[in-house]
Write a protein that holds these residues in place. Structure first.
Motif, PDB file in Angstrom:
ATOM      1  N   PHE A 113       0.830  -1.203   0.000  1.00  0.00           N
ATOM      2  CA  PHE A 113       0.000   0.000   0.000  1.00  0.00           C
ATOM      3  C   PHE A 113       0.870   1.260   0.000  1.00  0.00           C
ATOM      4  O   PHE A 113       0.496   2.279  -0.593  1.00  0.00           O
ATOM      5  CB  PHE A 113      -0.942   0.008   1.203  1.00  0.00           C
ATOM      6  CG  PHE A 113      -2.234  -0.725   0.961  1.00  0.00           C
ATOM      7  CD1 PHE A 113      -3.293  -0.105   0.328  1.00  0.00           C
ATOM      8  CD2 PHE A 113      -2.384  -2.044   1.360  1.00  0.00           C
ATOM      9  CE1 PHE A 113      -4.490  -0.775   0.095  1.00  0.00           C
ATOM     10  CE2 PHE A 113      -3.573  -2.726   1.134  1.00  0.00           C
ATOM     11  CZ  PHE A 113      -4.628  -2.094   0.500  1.00  0.00           C
ATOM     12  N   CYS A 118      -9.896   0.817   2.269  1.00  0.00           N
ATOM     13  CA  CYS A 118      -9.635   0.072   3.501  1.00  0.00           C
ATOM     14  C   CYS A 118     -10.827   0.143   4.466  1.00  0.00           C
ATOM     15  O   CYS A 118     -11.188  -0.854   5.099  1.00  0.00           O
ATOM     16  CB  CYS A 118      -8.386   0.613   4.189  1.00  0.00           C
ATOM     17  SG  CYS A 118      -6.849   0.274   3.313  1.00  0.00           S
ATOM     18  N   ALA A 140     -13.485  -2.170   3.262  1.00  0.00           N
ATOM     19  CA  ALA A 140     -13.115  -3.559   3.545  1.00  0.00           C
ATOM     20  C   ALA A 140     -13.402  -3.908   5.003  1.00  0.00           C
ATOM     21  O   ALA A 140     -13.926  -4.995   5.307  1.00  0.00           O
ATOM     22  CB  ALA A 140     -11.633  -3.776   3.228  1.00  0.00           C
ATOM     23  N   TYR A 141     -13.096  -2.987   5.911  1.00  0.00           N
ATOM     24  CA  TYR A 141     -13.354  -3.230   7.332  1.00  0.00           C
ATOM     25  C   TYR A 141     -14.850  -3.313   7.635  1.00  0.00           C
ATOM     26  O   TYR A 141     -15.271  -4.036   8.545  1.00  0.00           O
ATOM     27  CB  TYR A 141     -12.698  -2.151   8.190  1.00  0.00           C
ATOM     28  CG  TYR A 141     -11.353  -2.558   8.726  1.00  0.00           C
ATOM     29  CD1 TYR A 141     -11.247  -3.438   9.791  1.00  0.00           C
ATOM     30  CD2 TYR A 141     -10.175  -2.061   8.171  1.00  0.00           C
ATOM     31  CE1 TYR A 141     -10.013  -3.819  10.293  1.00  0.00           C
ATOM     32  CE2 TYR A 141      -8.933  -2.436   8.660  1.00  0.00           C
ATOM     33  CZ  TYR A 141      -8.857  -3.318   9.719  1.00  0.00           C
ATOM     34  OH  TYR A 141      -7.640  -3.702  10.207  1.00  0.00           O
ATOM     35  N   PHE A 195      -5.453  -5.206   5.466  1.00  0.00           N
ATOM     36  CA  PHE A 195      -5.843  -3.790   5.495  1.00  0.00           C
ATOM     37  C   PHE A 195      -5.414  -3.037   6.757  1.00  0.00           C
ATOM     38  O   PHE A 195      -5.457  -1.809   6.784  1.00  0.00           O
ATOM     39  CB  PHE A 195      -7.366  -3.678   5.350  1.00  0.00           C
ATOM     40  CG  PHE A 195      -7.881  -4.238   4.054  1.00  0.00           C
ATOM     41  CD1 PHE A 195      -7.738  -3.523   2.875  1.00  0.00           C
ATOM     42  CD2 PHE A 195      -8.467  -5.488   4.001  1.00  0.00           C
ATOM     43  CE1 PHE A 195      -8.192  -4.037   1.667  1.00  0.00           C
ATOM     44  CE2 PHE A 195      -8.926  -6.019   2.800  1.00  0.00           C
ATOM     45  CZ  PHE A 195      -8.779  -5.293   1.631  1.00  0.00           C
ATOM     46  N   GLN A 196      -4.982  -3.748   7.785  1.00  0.00           N
ATOM     47  CA  GLN A 196      -4.668  -3.118   9.069  1.00  0.00           C
ATOM     48  C   GLN A 196      -3.539  -2.100   8.967  1.00  0.00           C
ATOM     49  O   GLN A 196      -3.682  -0.938   9.363  1.00  0.00           O
ATOM     50  CB  GLN A 196      -4.291  -4.215  10.072  1.00  0.00           C
ATOM     51  CG  GLN A 196      -3.947  -3.718  11.461  1.00  0.00           C
ATOM     52  CD  GLN A 196      -3.736  -4.887  12.413  1.00  0.00           C
ATOM     53  OE1 GLN A 196      -4.673  -5.594  12.764  1.00  0.00           O
ATOM     54  NE2 GLN A 196      -2.499  -5.111  12.813  1.00  0.00           N
ATOM     55  N   ALA A 214      -2.219  -0.767   6.285  1.00  0.00           N
ATOM     56  CA  ALA A 214      -2.479   0.249   5.267  1.00  0.00           C
ATOM     57  C   ALA A 214      -3.309   1.401   5.817  1.00  0.00           C
ATOM     58  O   ALA A 214      -2.976   2.574   5.627  1.00  0.00           O
ATOM     59  CB  ALA A 214      -3.188  -0.387   4.071  1.00  0.00           C
ATOM     60  N   ILE A 215      -4.398   1.077   6.511  1.00  0.00           N
ATOM     61  CA  ILE A 215      -5.291   2.132   6.998  1.00  0.00           C
ATOM     62  C   ILE A 215      -4.610   2.968   8.079  1.00  0.00           C
ATOM     63  O   ILE A 215      -4.825   4.177   8.175  1.00  0.00           O
ATOM     64  CB  ILE A 215      -6.619   1.524   7.505  1.00  0.00           C
ATOM     65  CG1 ILE A 215      -7.684   2.622   7.595  1.00  0.00           C
ATOM     66  CG2 ILE A 215      -6.444   0.818   8.847  1.00  0.00           C
ATOM     67  CD1 ILE A 215      -9.085   2.074   7.814  1.00  0.00           C
TER      68      ILE A 215
END
Length: 410
Positions: A282, A298, A301-302, A328-329, A331-332
């Protein structure tokens, strides 16, 4: 990366060990202490959530104030070191106490100190790199933090899982695990402390505390004028609360559902391993795709991850959840940090990141209370986790609002 960027990233490797401890071994040990005291599984999850929320409230009051003071000349390093030491010492004592109540008290102290250290650490980003490199450096911090924290975690995990073979009881094994994490955390902070220099600061004028309060008030007034930053912070408040609730309560949630401790810990270790290349990926994508689009992707997605938690019944489903969170953790978290850092005054980074921390950096408030209340009211932890989808929906709506306002953030 240059020398100071590498050492800044190295601290992420150090403090991430404590984050992983909170997400994995710590709630399992609390469950062990609470079970001995006759606490039910639903109440155990609720008490853990309430303790996390209390820590967030403390940081909400102390974070902005100490962040503002850290903007004064030569103050960042002092506040950073102080909060680091309190957190590490608290971590050691967590492995010593045998009372579930005192365990929660020490947890609140250690987690609060840890969060305050991150207020200053995040604010250091403006000192250690350029605007053009912030996305990449921020992403590398999270990425190497995820993979590096696996080292003390695996050592601790072996000691805890095989304590009888090693010749230890559970309490001693936990004490050793907490000590290892504290030493790792402090040890990897030393390289940064040795060479960090505060490039951006404000001169001390009069009483530092009074001046800091005045400056903090002025920042809130500035936010009224800068609607884009204001709406971003509101959006961040909702979606990052959901993210950190999942991080903080994943093991507690799985334990309450009756999943085996070994399976849970290995699944969460997989999350760390997946998060490493995902965060780097990312960070590279941010050069080609707008960070605002990546953040929105992100959050979306969550939203679906939270809904997936409603139907969680089997251990293999928890493994799927662990992989999705890992993607995604990082990245966000990294995109949000750099997105924010690029659009605040560098000399006021501590003040602004103090406010940023209120929104849930490293902690959560509304999310943990929401999970705890819904779990107790329904008697079903799945519904508690599913309720987090509301947090991500609100976060997405406010982020879209922020993105539609023309300003310097892009």
């Amino acid at each position: 990366m240059n020398r100071v960027e590498k050492r800044w990233v190295l601290y992420d490797v150090g403090n991430s060990a404590f984050t992983l401890l909170i997400a994995t071994i710590m709630p399992i040990y609390f469950n062990y202490l609470a079970s001995d005291a006759g606490i039910s599984e639903v109440d155990y999850l609720a008490y853990w959530g309430y303790a996390t929320s209390i820590a967030t409230v403390f940081v909400a009051f102390l974070g902005p104030m100490l962040g503002t003071v850290s903007d004064l000349k030569d103050q960042k390093k002092k506040i950073f070191l102080g909060s680091l030491l309190v957190g590490a010492i608290g971590c050691i004592f967590l492995g010593v106490t045998r009372s579930w109540i005192w365990f929660l008290v020490l947890f609140v102290i250690a987690k609060s100190a840890y969060s305050i250290s991150l207020v200053v650490y995040d604010a250091m980003l403006t000192d250690i790199t350029s605007n053009e490199r912030m996305d990449e450096v921020s992403a590398k911090g999270y990425a190497w933090g995820y993979i590096g924290s696996c080292i003390p975690f695996i050592v601790s995990l072996v000691i805890v899982l095989f304590h009888e073979e090693i010749g230890m009881n559970m309490e001693t094994a936990m004490g050793v695990a907490f000590l290892i994490v504290a030493i790792w955390w402090v040890g990897l902070s030393v390289p940064l402390l040795r060479i960090y220099k505060q490039r951006y600061y404000q001169e001390v004028q009069g009483n530092p505390l009074k001046e800091s309060i005045k400056r903090l008030k002025s920042v809130f007034l500035e936010l009224k004028e800068n609607k884009k930053v204001l709406f971003f912070l509101i959006a961040f408040f909702f979606y990052i609360d959901g993210v950190y609730t999942i991080i903080d309560m994943a093991t507690a949630y799985g334990t309450a559902l009756g999943f085996g401790a070994t399976s849970l810990l290995l699944a969460l270790l997989l999350t760390q391993i997946v998060a490493f290349p995902a965060a780097l990926g990312f960070g590279a994508l941010a050069k080609r795709i707008s960070p605002s689009r990546l953040i929105l992707g992100c959050v979306t997605a969550y939203f679906f991850i939270a809904l997936y938690g409603i139907g969680l019944k089997h251990s293999y489903q928890f493994w799927i959840l662990a992989v999705c969170v890992g993607i995604f953790q990082g990245a966000i978290q990294s995109m949000s940090r750099s997105y924010y850092a690029k659009n605040i005054p560098s000399e006021k980074a501590g003040e602004y990141f103090g406010i940023y921390d209120i929104c849930g950096k490293g902690a959560s408030f509304m999310g943990t209370v929401l999970v705890s209340l819904v779990s107790q009211l329904t008697g079903n932890t799945n519904f508690g986790v599913g309720a987090l989808s509301v947090m991500f929906l609100l976060g997405a709506l406010f982020f879209l609002k922020a993105n539609n306002i023309k300003a310097e953030i892009e």
